[in-house]
Write an enzyme that holds these catalytic residues in place. Sequence first.
Site, short mmCIF file in Angstrom:
data_model
loop_
_atom_site.label_atom_id
_atom_site.label_comp_id
_atom_site.label_asym_id
_atom_site.label_seq_id
_atom_site.Cartn_x
_atom_site.Cartn_y
_atom_site.Cartn_z
N GLU A 108 -11.46 -36.54 -28.98
CA GLU A 108 -11.40 -36.75 -30.42
C GLU A 108 -9.96 -36.69 -30.94
O GLU A 108 -9.59 -37.46 -31.82
CB GLU A 108 -12.27 -35.71 -31.14
CG GLU A 108 -13.76 -35.93 -30.98
CD GLU A 108 -14.24 -37.24 -31.60
OE1 GLU A 108 -13.56 -37.77 -32.50
OE2 GLU A 108 -15.29 -37.73 -31.15
N TYR B 231 -12.85 -33.99 -40.12
CA TYR B 231 -13.50 -34.99 -39.27
C TYR B 231 -13.65 -34.49 -37.84
O TYR B 231 -14.73 -34.55 -37.25
CB TYR B 231 -12.72 -36.31 -39.28
CG TYR B 231 -13.14 -37.20 -38.14
CD1 TYR B 231 -14.31 -37.97 -38.23
CD2 TYR B 231 -12.44 -37.22 -36.93
CE1 TYR B 231 -14.75 -38.73 -37.16
CE2 TYR B 231 -12.87 -37.98 -35.86
CZ TYR B 231 -14.02 -38.74 -35.98
OH TYR B 231 -14.46 -39.49 -34.92
N ASP C 254 -15.24 -41.19 -41.14
CA ASP C 254 -13.98 -41.86 -40.87
C ASP C 254 -14.05 -43.25 -41.47
O ASP C 254 -14.98 -43.57 -42.22
CB ASP C 254 -13.71 -41.91 -39.36
CG ASP C 254 -14.70 -42.80 -38.60
OD1 ASP C 254 -15.69 -43.28 -39.20
OD2 ASP C 254 -14.48 -43.02 -37.40
#
Length: 224
Positions: free
Chosen positions: A41, A124, A142
């Site tokens: 990520e 996020y 996102d």
Amino acid sequence: MSDPIVEYAPNIPDLLQWYHREHRPMPWRETENPYYIWISEIMLQQTRVDQALPYFERFIHAFPTVESLARADQQEVLMLWEGLGYYSRARNIHKAAKQILSECEGSLPPDYEALRSLPGIGPYTAAAIASIAFKLEHAVMDGNVIRVVSRYIGLEEDTRKNATRSGIQKVVDEWIIGHPPDDFNQAIMELGATVCTPHKPACEHCPLSAQCVAFTQSKTERIP
């Protein structure tokens, strides 16, 4: 933005079936290891999937655990990151690994707020790790998610505004309830990345197009 149009929630099982059938294979999707998911990520924050793949594989080979990363020299970490850019990501990963080792016994904490407290992990990334690694109901947001939701509900307001984004977050927070959080988040992001693209989306391949306001009203080039 007005109240989220949750009554027009899509058929999530259709979305999940599409995802299981069509998703791109990625090594971090083949594991539930929170460490691997975290590293992927962070790499994907500013990097395309095809660019990140070889870096991810080299990084995990060099540092297979949080402890090995925490005990590494920072220059070694930066050397493996060379070419990915945005080097603050690598520095923050190294700092976070040290914090995880000292405060969490070497394992990422299975808690959204605890994840948020780690260097380099924002809303996020914390939601992605919490949902994918720990199956917690935290919806990610996102650019892909913003585009999918905006088109689906026909939202024509400026998605750069905080109020609009907050409204979109409320929508996905409602949609994720009762569904596998890991699959839901990855499915909606994958849809935005591969089908509901910024220009010339492939609506004929979208599992949600029949109820999508932008598609049914020919507004996909205007929204968002």
